[in-house]
Design an enzyme around this catalytic site. Structure first.
Site, PDB file in Angstrom:
ATOM      1  N   HIS A  40       0.849  -1.168   0.050  1.00  0.00           N
ATOM      2  CA  HIS A  40      -0.003   0.054   0.011  1.00  0.00           C
ATOM      3  C   HIS A  40       0.996   1.221  -0.096  1.00  0.00           C
ATOM      4  CE1 HIS A  40      -3.607  -2.508   0.854  1.00  0.00           C
ATOM      5  NE2 HIS A  40      -3.011  -2.933   1.994  1.00  0.00           N
ATOM      6  N   HIS A  43      -7.801  -4.106  -0.995  1.00  0.00           N
ATOM      7  CA  HIS A  43      -7.372  -5.480  -1.182  1.00  0.00           C
ATOM      8  C   HIS A  43      -8.245  -6.171  -2.361  1.00  0.00           C
ATOM      9  CE1 HIS A  43      -6.516  -4.224   3.095  1.00  0.00           C
ATOM     10  NE2 HIS A  43      -5.335  -4.791   2.752  1.00  0.00           N
TER      11      HIS A  43
END
Lengths: 341, 341
Positions: free
Chosen positions: A58, A220
């Site tokens: 991320h 995700h």
């Protein structure tokens, strides 16, 4: 698979290796596996520490938001996986300056489990902890179950405001109150255009036919609320900003911070097109965009897509948002000289 | 086509619209079509102006490098197309503070043609101009024809050094000398993993079979020097850094600035993996990485890929590289208060 990687098993460790090499003087590892990192300038007596953490993949989240005026430490998990309770506990001890430690991270089951375990270990050491879960993703649960929502890009406003409060010497209760207030004032909604491929798995996390989009997708690849034909930038911005503003319910004439976040593969030009329409929607709702952020703040490896975040400001939050901050990924107001590159 | 856009004909104008909206107080348009933009704080008497420009689709290049301590003005073309001579000329007049104007941009035929025309128009107005072409792309011509090389990511070092020189009040000859010196000390080599799709064309600029890479690719998809099976991050970094260092021929114990630039769709994590190995190659060559830059500096819309740039430093260039600068895309050393967000 179009990935510039070495062996998937080394992906996270090599990334940490590179970050430490590229930005000397920024963070230091406090465990032998280097998965717990804290500000290189260390804890300060009497200052509240802030520990965050989560899965890798991320960037700049989470590690990138450790810095002056931001979080004090981080535990780094494998790709899309929680760090361990031991890693979180080691980061906690390292940032503790005697005034307690705030845990501020996204609302995901594995992370909650391991942070709670770490809190027990810390408590046994006499370190006072508080937990604030980031839960800004409007798509992930209805408003009446807001505490079940996941944390996505809006977490950066939490790091920024709580980090500024800790930096100026606020107490643990105050830093936790501000983090909770920032989270309570923040809403995000995303769109995905193509899936992420996990380095180890080598295959997409979900499938999305060419020419389609998924509104409300998680970072995700969690399923969203609507899948359909790819629409124009304006139509997508209307959907995302519409949901965000509806859920936020800001009184007219309020000031908001607006963040358009890229999930990884979407060009900056396209993020600005979304910004343009979202800012228009905010103005049309009688609100003022007080601060703007456009770029990649919390990504999902090479997922194509974006999210729109709005935070409702009051004087306190706006002051904290404007305060100095410095990491290689967030710079505001302090000179470079001798500092992090 | 997975693009978040509206009508392709409006792509550039909407992007400019958004940039002006998101960053008030940063730049202002000096033509009705808003394709010539200059620093909002205007020209300063006796200060050298720097005008850059080129096609759109490269954000933060070129527009993003207008700011304090950077370029003073820019002419913005359509996607991958030169701006017009009139747009360049209008930017030139607007940044002229009586000390002359440096044209600093990438070596592409259409841009050279139009900047030269603008220089003639400016000269007729009594505005002294100089031109320095950025030509850092090692892959685009052999060393003995270095002046034929194209300009790619290394242009940011030119903007930074020349911009700092202009900011401190250097003469036109000195600013031009420094820009030429920065360019002469800079080498770049890129790799592409997937093509760009132009908004108007709706189809890829080139084809690259899945699982292949093209070494030496240009930022508009110009052919490279080698096409083959996708290799590991380390193998790619060895190729790119190897060519860059061979061509640069830096004496042992020199200091260099290292830039790993993402072309658009490649995740930040992967850029750091390339950085790690490139920094290792630099150390192995007996050189020191004095400053590191990892991120998207000059892109090619949603092309997957990256480039590695090294600039050989001396005291003068290193001082200029460290000097304060501020645009929404490059921040170094000045406080935020009242400035650009």
């Amino acid at each position: 698979m179009k990935k510039i990687i070495n062996h998937p098993d080394h992906f996270v460790d090599e990334m940490i290796d590179a970050l430490l090499l590229a930005h000397p003087g920024w963070v230091k590892a406090v465990t032998a596996d280097r998965r717990a990192l804290v500000r290189a300038d260390g804890s300060r007596d009497g200052k509240v520490g802030i520990v965050t953490g989560g899965g890798s993949g991320h960037l700049p989240g989470f590690l990138g938001y450790v810095g002056r005026g931001l979080a004090s430490g981080v535990a780094v998990g494998n790709v899309f996986s929680s760090p361990s309770s031991e890693q979180i506990y080691e980061a906690t001890k390292a940032v503790n300056g005697g005034a307690g430690v705030l845990y501020l991270y996204g609302n995901y089951g594995g992370d909650v489990f391991n942070f709670d375990l770490a809190a027990d270990l810390a408590e046994a050491d006499g370190i006072d902890t508080r937990t604030v879960l980031v839960s800004d993703d409007v798509a992930s649960a209805p408003a009446e179950r807001r505490q079940e929502r996941r944390g996505v890009a809006g977490m950066v406003f939490g790091f920024k405001c709580a980090g500024a409060a800790a930096e100026r010497g606020d107490s643990l209760d105050d830093v936790a109150r501000i983090a909770a207030k920032a989270n309570g004032a923040t809403r995000t909604m995303g769109v995905g255009l193509s899936p992420t491929i996990l380095p180890a798995a080598g295959k997409p996390t979900f499938t999305l036919p060419d020419g389609e989009m998924e509104i409300g997708i998680g970072i995700h690849g969690e399923p969203g609320t609507h899948r359909g034909k790819l629409e124009s930038a304006d139509a997508i911005a209307d959907r995302l900003a519409g949901e965000v503003l509806r859920d936020l319910g800001a009184p007219a004439r309020s000031r908001v911070a607006l963040l358009v976040n890229g999930l990884g593969a979407t060009p900056l030009e396209e993020l600005y097109l979304l910004y343009r329409r979202a800012a228009g929607a905010i103005a049309a709702a009688g609100l003022t965009v007080a601060r703007s952020y456009v770029g990649e703040y919390v990504t999902s490896l090479e997922m194509a897509g974006a999210s729109i975040t709005a935070m409702l400001l009051d004087d306190e939050l706006e002051t904290l948002l404007e305060a100095p901050a410095r990491s290689p990924f967030w710079r505001e107001g302090w000179p470079t000289a001798g500092g992090v590159q």
